[in-house]
Design a protein around this motif. Structure first.
Motif, PDB file in Angstrom:
ATOM      1  N   ILE A  94       0.788  -1.278   0.082  1.00 23.46           N
ATOM      2  CA  ILE A  94       0.086   0.106  -0.051  1.00 23.46           C
ATOM      3  C   ILE A  94       1.056   1.124   0.059  1.00 23.46           C
ATOM      4  O   ILE A  94       2.025   1.543   0.861  1.00 23.46           O
ATOM      5  CB  ILE A  94      -0.791   0.266   1.258  1.00 23.46           C
ATOM      6  CG1 ILE A  94      -1.449  -1.136   1.358  1.00 23.46           C
ATOM      7  CG2 ILE A  94      -1.958   1.277   1.018  1.00 23.46           C
ATOM      8  CD1 ILE A  94      -2.552  -1.303   2.801  1.00 23.46           C
ATOM      9  N   ILE A  95       0.678   2.222  -0.795  1.00 23.26           N
ATOM     10  CA  ILE A  95       1.242   3.665  -0.711  1.00 23.26           C
ATOM     11  C   ILE A  95       0.007   4.536  -0.653  1.00 23.26           C
ATOM     12  O   ILE A  95      -0.882   4.432  -1.454  1.00 23.26           O
ATOM     13  CB  ILE A  95       2.101   3.936  -1.948  1.00 23.26           C
ATOM     14  CG1 ILE A  95       2.561   5.167  -1.597  1.00 23.26           C
ATOM     15  CG2 ILE A  95       1.466   3.693  -3.277  1.00 23.26           C
ATOM     16  CD1 ILE A  95       3.944   5.828  -2.822  1.00 23.26           C
ATOM     17  N   VAL A  96       0.424   5.350   0.366  1.00 16.89           N
ATOM     18  CA  VAL A  96      -0.568   6.509   0.479  1.00 16.89           C
ATOM     19  C   VAL A  96       0.303   7.888   0.257  1.00 16.89           C
ATOM     20  O   VAL A  96       1.268   8.150   0.908  1.00 16.89           O
ATOM     21  CB  VAL A  96      -1.056   6.882   1.881  1.00 16.89           C
ATOM     22  CG1 VAL A  96      -1.909   8.065   1.727  1.00 16.89           C
ATOM     23  CG2 VAL A  96      -1.814   5.620   2.142  1.00 16.89           C
ATOM     24  N   ASN A  97       0.227   8.327  -0.998  1.00 13.57           N
ATOM     25  CA  ASN A  97       1.060   9.414  -1.714  1.00 13.57           C
ATOM     26  C   ASN A  97       0.313  10.953  -1.390  1.00 13.57           C
ATOM     27  O   ASN A  97      -0.480  11.035  -2.187  1.00 13.57           O
ATOM     28  CB  ASN A  97       1.151   9.306  -3.157  1.00 13.57           C
ATOM     29  CG  ASN A  97       2.270   9.959  -3.640  1.00 13.57           C
ATOM     30  OD1 ASN A  97       3.224  10.566  -2.825  1.00 13.57           O
ATOM     31  ND2 ASN A  97       2.603   9.741  -5.036  1.00 13.57           N
ATOM     32  N   MET A  98       0.672  11.620  -0.574  1.00 13.25           N
ATOM     33  CA  MET A  98       0.226  12.800  -0.073  1.00 13.25           C
ATOM     34  C   MET A  98       0.926  13.980  -0.334  1.00 13.25           C
ATOM     35  O   MET A  98       1.733  13.914  -1.327  1.00 13.25           O
ATOM     36  CB  MET A  98       0.193  12.707   1.748  1.00 13.25           C
ATOM     37  CG  MET A  98      -0.738  11.687   2.288  1.00 13.25           C
ATOM     38  SD  MET A  98      -0.947  11.673   4.172  1.00 13.25           S
ATOM     39  CE  MET A  98       0.871  11.553   4.466  1.00 13.25           C
TER      40      MET A  98
ATOM     41  N   GLY B  69      -8.264   6.960  -3.560  1.00  9.86           N
ATOM     42  CA  GLY B  69      -7.992   7.661  -2.553  1.00  9.86           C
ATOM     43  C   GLY B  69      -8.103   9.184  -2.580  1.00  9.86           C
ATOM     44  O   GLY B  69      -7.910   9.936  -1.689  1.00  9.86           O
ATOM     45  N   VAL B  70      -8.215   9.756  -3.895  1.00  6.64           N
ATOM     46  CA  VAL B  70      -8.397  11.020  -4.178  1.00  6.64           C
ATOM     47  C   VAL B  70      -9.675  11.745  -4.111  1.00  6.64           C
ATOM     48  O   VAL B  70     -10.718  11.039  -4.579  1.00  6.64           O
ATOM     49  CB  VAL B  70      -7.788  11.416  -5.522  1.00  6.64           C
ATOM     50  CG1 VAL B  70      -8.069  12.901  -5.911  1.00  6.64           C
ATOM     51  CG2 VAL B  70      -6.191  11.192  -5.632  1.00  6.64           C
ATOM     52  N   THR B  71      -9.895  12.920  -3.495  1.00  4.07           N
ATOM     53  CA  THR B  71     -11.142  13.504  -3.389  1.00  4.07           C
ATOM     54  C   THR B  71     -11.081  14.688  -4.412  1.00  4.07           C
ATOM     55  O   THR B  71     -10.105  15.428  -4.215  1.00  4.07           O
ATOM     56  CB  THR B  71     -11.373  14.152  -2.101  1.00  4.07           C
ATOM     57  OG1 THR B  71     -11.326  12.928  -1.052  1.00  4.07           O
ATOM     58  CG2 THR B  71     -12.749  14.875  -1.835  1.00  4.07           C
ATOM     59  N   ALA B  72     -11.886  14.498  -5.429  1.00  3.94           N
ATOM     60  CA  ALA B  72     -11.572  15.667  -6.588  1.00  3.94           C
ATOM     61  C   ALA B  72     -13.162  15.871  -7.436  1.00  3.94           C
ATOM     62  O   ALA B  72     -13.788  14.806  -7.044  1.00  3.94           O
ATOM     63  CB  ALA B  72     -10.634  14.998  -7.651  1.00  3.94           C
ATOM     64  N   ARG B  73     -12.982  16.859  -8.113  1.00  3.98           N
ATOM     65  CA  ARG B  73     -14.357  16.958  -8.987  1.00  3.98           C
ATOM     66  C   ARG B  73     -14.177  16.064 -10.196  1.00  3.98           C
ATOM     67  O   ARG B  73     -13.330  16.046 -10.879  1.00  3.98           O
ATOM     68  CB  ARG B  73     -14.230  18.317  -9.552  1.00  3.98           C
ATOM     69  CG  ARG B  73     -15.489  18.852 -10.209  1.00  3.98           C
ATOM     70  CD  ARG B  73     -15.247  20.362 -10.520  1.00  3.98           C
ATOM     71  NE  ARG B  73     -15.548  21.194  -9.391  1.00  3.98           N
ATOM     72  CZ  ARG B  73     -14.174  21.843  -8.786  1.00  3.98           C
ATOM     73  NH1 ARG B  73     -13.382  21.763  -9.225  1.00  3.98           N
ATOM     74  NH2 ARG B  73     -14.740  22.597  -7.475  1.00  3.98           N
ATOM     75  N   GLU B  74     -15.487  15.252 -10.553  1.00  2.00           N
ATOM     76  CA  GLU B  74     -15.719  14.447 -11.489  1.00  2.00           C
ATOM     77  C   GLU B  74     -15.371  15.166 -12.789  1.00  2.00           C
ATOM     78  O   GLU B  74     -15.808  16.365 -13.023  1.00  2.00           O
ATOM     79  CB  GLU B  74     -16.915  13.678 -11.304  1.00  2.00           C
ATOM     80  CG  GLU B  74     -17.235  12.791 -12.539  1.00  2.00           C
ATOM     81  CD  GLU B  74     -18.437  12.122 -12.666  1.00  2.00           C
ATOM     82  OE1 GLU B  74     -18.704  11.322 -13.307  1.00  2.00           O
ATOM     83  OE2 GLU B  74     -19.483  12.638 -11.722  1.00  2.00           O
TER      84      GLU B  74
ATOM     85  N   LEU C 174      -3.334   9.854  -3.264  1.00  2.00           N
ATOM     86  CA  LEU C 174      -3.424   8.692  -4.086  1.00  2.00           C
ATOM     87  C   LEU C 174      -2.843   7.372  -3.361  1.00  2.00           C
ATOM     88  O   LEU C 174      -1.898   7.353  -2.614  1.00  2.00           O
ATOM     89  CB  LEU C 174      -2.438   8.584  -5.269  1.00  2.00           C
ATOM     90  CG  LEU C 174      -2.324   7.576  -5.998  1.00  2.00           C
ATOM     91  CD1 LEU C 174      -3.492   7.881  -7.122  1.00  2.00           C
ATOM     92  CD2 LEU C 174      -0.999   7.749  -7.199  1.00  2.00           C
ATOM     93  N   THR C 175      -3.957   6.563  -3.035  1.00  2.00           N
ATOM     94  CA  THR C 175      -3.656   5.404  -2.421  1.00  2.00           C
ATOM     95  C   THR C 175      -3.945   4.031  -3.255  1.00  2.00           C
ATOM     96  O   THR C 175      -4.986   3.887  -3.810  1.00  2.00           O
ATOM     97  CB  THR C 175      -4.856   5.244  -1.301  1.00  2.00           C
ATOM     98  OG1 THR C 175      -4.784   6.465  -0.524  1.00  2.00           O
ATOM     99  CG2 THR C 175      -4.400   4.430  -0.302  1.00  2.00           C
ATOM    100  N   LEU C 176      -2.791   3.246  -3.449  1.00  2.00           N
ATOM    101  CA  LEU C 176      -2.819   2.182  -4.333  1.00  2.00           C
ATOM    102  C   LEU C 176      -2.537   0.914  -3.439  1.00  2.00           C
ATOM    103  O   LEU C 176      -1.883   0.641  -2.392  1.00  2.00           O
ATOM    104  CB  LEU C 176      -1.757   2.412  -5.215  1.00  2.00           C
ATOM    105  CG  LEU C 176      -1.541   3.467  -6.055  1.00  2.00           C
ATOM    106  CD1 LEU C 176      -0.538   3.634  -6.979  1.00  2.00           C
ATOM    107  CD2 LEU C 176      -2.740   3.898  -6.823  1.00  2.00           C
TER     108      LEU C 176
END
Length: 823
Positions: A448-452, A502-507, A478-480
């Protein structure tokens, strides 16, 4: 000799301006300055060594792969295209266009690049001819023919006549100097005669001078527009600029052969020093004091093109080539031994870099080639570095270090690096990369990587014409999740970039346009951190609102992407991650859409991964196969578990997630849209199967939350959650295990108290805290997510007892401090 630098190109209508004459004078002055003849003190030993190295470069060309990679014609085909005036006949039309449109005087990169392309092609052809003579395939009369020597002068003048207003980068400092210096050494006998005053051939004399002028560009181009442009042979030339550190400094320039071409002792002296000092560590805290502002980082990873985590490119290229040059200088007056700092840096890199590779696949979020399709695994890029050390520098390391490197080599060749006997998160477990905002968990079963993101680091660069076009969200949390390393690499051709895991973003994949952005995107906030003691458990969190990293004042390669893709901005979130054994809990708070007038719902993507097996949902006490189509995570108001057979299981926390969905679909791919380099890949999949899971926040979003769980174990998740969420807001995000042996919290403000469900923790400063039972003892890990250089300690109060944590300083600032708790 000066008049040799004033030879005019025979190409029609090309006239040199005063600026071009000044450029020629600059080159002549440098020739005098850097040649051995100008030295005030003779060094007989070094001069004798120079002669041997010159002979060596005649026998063994430098960066020989360039000739094979760029030149498909045979030497005879190249020679047959030469006209009597030294012009390659098939390049005549392009040269006429350059002259008619006055491209040599242009201040703009596109026009300048047209010239560079023509000169690069011509110089590689001339190298091809000279190399054929070196190998005995052509006669001396061929390389002494007027048309051949005129060609060297012609295309050399074309290159040196270019305007410096547009930075002269790749061709001028990498490709053309390499072709020039190798052409020179292929004709070493003739060049020696010229320099000894034994040649009466004026064209040969002119060719000798222009080859030196072109080769010197690896030291002079691109201009830095500072004092080092006036004297490139100084240590500051190779410091504090993105074009002159790491891989850009040492890996792609033909610096060493050019120094021997010039017979310059000062040049070689300088290079040996740069190579040794370049194998060192930089960090957020020591950025302005470290030798290189990018390269190997103190957390075991690396930076390239600024503070972006490009550990497989510029840092490793710079380190590898520093070692290669030091190896070339072994047994000479310039020989260097590896210092303790060199050795510590290299060992630290092996221990850190392996986290960014899983089972032979580098993580798809580390460079501008992430969306290039990869069909099969490969050995970790740092393996070559390890092999070089054991071949050339083995005696420099202790026996235990040798054993460690050799085991690294064995496991790297097996494409499965774990090395479990090294405790404390050296090769497996959990690790916080404090200079790169990355939390990684790695073991034999999954990765697992959490790329902050923070405003301390750059994002990952994009480049429209030759690299990834859409590296917009690679650092936004980004969470892979991976078991075999292919979960993402093989589906990028059908990815929705705005639904990055993992990302919170606008579609809105259809609304974003590709850009070239050398610094990527980061967060406006200076808050990203993690706490771990290196075992199975870890906690991380960051405050996020996207910004263009090129907008920072300290960036010297800003690009031209300002104002592009407004839809990717203006979303805020506080995002936290809790790794507890085989569970990862993700919490979000303070989700705000600052531009609700823009089209597109705000969503948090749980995963967007390859669908390799059946998708199952746990319903009515058993796992049932899911049909295609969008499905809700809720069944009769209660969340369900969704898993892909043999992979990961997902669910949502209903108290924090109002609407959540999952689907799997077959998507048509467009690999070239993602990265033009895919044009060279054979058998690209025309379609890919994708499993996607997400939380929908809607469009009018104010202070929303989310919560989801990913189970990574091989068995099914437990019937009841083995943890309890204590708090999830913009002040504190915290989770404890059900047995009370593990408590994790992210405190976004100082002087804050968590007081929930029997847990009371107070902190003096913003921090990330983990308290866990290890054996029969409690161990606390505390980290400063703001990396405040003035903060020396953090006080954590547990119940009624206070504990003081002395924070690491210097290059280790930002690393979690771990200590036992004595209640």
């Amino acid at each position: 000799m000066k008049e040799l630098f004033l030879v005019l190109c025979t190409m029609k209508v090309v006239l040199y301006s005063q600026a071009q004459d000044a450029e020629r004078k600059f080159a002549y002055d440098n020739y005098v300055k850097y040649s051995t003849q100008a030295a005030t003190v003779k060094d007989v030993q070094k001069e004798a060594a120079i002669k041997k190295y010159r002979e060596g470069f005649n026998k063994t060309p430098y960066r020989y792969a360039q000739l094979a990679g760029e030149m498909k014609m045979s030497s005879h085909e190249c020679f047959s295209l030469l006209g009597d005036n030294g012009q390659f006949t098939d390049l005549a039309q392009q040269e006429t266009k350059i002259a008619d449109e006055k491209m040599l005087l242009s201040k703009y990169t596109p026009q300048s690049d047209v010239v560079a392309k023509v000169v690069s092609e011509a110089m590689n052809r001339l190298w091809k001819i000279a190399d054929a003579y070196r190998r005995g395939e052509l006669k001396e009369s061929d390389v002494l023919a007027d048309k051949y020597l005129k060609a060297i002068i012609r295309y050399g003048n074309l290159e040196t006549g270019r305007n410096n207003a547009a930075p002269r980068f790749h061709a001028s400092c990498f490709m053309i100097p390499t072709a020039a210096v190798n052409t020179y050494f292929s004709l070493l006998k003739q060049m020696d005669e010229v320099e000894a005053g034994k040649s009466n051939n004026p064209l040969l004399k002119d060719a000798c001078v222009i080859l030196k002028e072109l080769a010197l560009q690896c030291w002079t181009q691109p201009l830095r527009n500072d004092s080092t442009d006036n004297n490139v042979v100084q240590i500051e030339r190779f410091r504090n600029h993105v074009w002159w550190v790491g891989g850009n400094a040492l890996a792609y320039r033909s610096l060493l052969p050019t120094a021997f071409m010039y017979k310059s002792i000062p040049m070689i002296d300088l290079l040996s020093e740069v190579c040794q000092r370049g194998i060192s560590q930089t960090s957020q805290a020591t950025y302005h004091e470290s030798f290189w502002i990018e390269g190997f980082t103190a957390d075991g990873a690396g930076w390239g093109h600024g503070k972006q985590c490009l550990i497989w490119g510029y840092p490793i290229d710079g380190g590898n080539n520093a070692l290669n040059m030091l190896v070339m200088l072994q047994g000479s007056p310039w020989e260097k031994k590896l210092t303790q700092d060199n050795k510590e840096t290299l060992m630290n890199f092996f221990r850190g870099s392996n986290w960014y590779d899983y089972k032979g696949y580098t993580l798809p979020c580390l460079d501008r080639g992430s969306s290039v399709y990869i069909k099969s695994s490969n050995t970790i890029p740092s393996l070559g570095l390890a092999n070089s050390l054991m071949k050339n520098w083995k005696s420099s390391f202790t026996s235990s270090e040798q054993n460690e490197i050799e085991q690294f080599i064995r496991e790297a060749n097996a494409k499965d690096i774990n090395m479990p006997q090294f405790a404390g998160g050296l090769y497996s477990g959990t690790r916080w990369f404090f200079n790169n905002d990355d939390l990684i968990k790695k073991n034999a079963g999954y990765h697992i990587i959490v790329n902050m993101a923070s405003n301390r680091c750059d994002g990952i660069e994009s480049a429209i014409n030759f690299a990834d076009c859409y590296n917009f969200f690679t650092n936004d949390g980004l969470t892979l999740f991976q078991r075999n390393g292919t979960e993402y690499r093989k589906i990028y051709g059908g990815w929705d970039v705005t639904a990055s895991p993992g990302v919170t973003a606008r579609e809105g994949m259809d609304k974003i346009k590709p850009v070239t952005n050398w610094r990527g995107y980061n967060s406006k906030f200076n808050f990203a951190g993690a706490a771990t003691s290196g075992g199975d458990n870890a906690v991380a969190g960051f405050a996020f609102e996207k910004m263009n990293a090129s907008d920072r004042e300290d960036v010297n390669d800003k690009g031209n992407n300002k104002g592009e893709n407004e839809c990717i901005y203006d979303v805020q979130a506080h995002k936290a991650y809790f790794m507890q054994a085989d569970y990862m809990i993700a919490l979000g708070a303070g989700i705000n859409n600052l531009r609700p007038e823009l089209e597109g719902t705000i969503r948090t993507t749980i995963d967007q991964t390859a669908k390799d097996n059946d998708v199952l949902v746990f319903n009515n006490g058993s796992w049932q196969k899911v049909k295609p189509g969008i499905q809700s995570f809720f069944d009769k108001g209660k969340p369900v578990w969704v898993r892909q057979q043999g992979k990961f299981a997902y669910t949502v926390l209903p108290e924090y997630s109002k609407a959540a969905y999952y689907t799997y679909e077959t998507k048509t791919t467009d690999w070239l849209k993602m990265n033009k380099a895919n044009s060279t890949v054979k058998e690209l999949p025309a379609s890919v199967d994708i499993l996607r899971l997400w939380i929908d926040h809607g469009r009018e979003v104010k202070n929303d939350t989310y919560g989801y769980v990913v189970y990574c174990g091989k068995n099914a998740p437990a019937a009841a959650m083995p943890f309890v969420v204590l708090q999830n807001d913009t002040l504190v995000q915290a989770v404890k295990s059900s047995d009370g042996n593990l408590c994790q919290a992210v405190f976004y403000n100082g002087n804050t108290t968590l007081d929930k469900q029997g847990v009371k923790i107070s902190v003096s400063d913003p921090c990330v805290v983990q308290i866990e039972m290890v054996g029969k003892e409690y161990v606390a890990s505390v980290q400063d997510p703001q990396m405040n250089k003035d903060l020396k300690q953090i006080t954590v109060k547990l119940g009624s007892k206070s504990f003081v944590f002395e924070l690491p300083q210097g290059k280790l600032a930002g690393k979690p401090v771990v200590q036992k708790l004595n209640f």
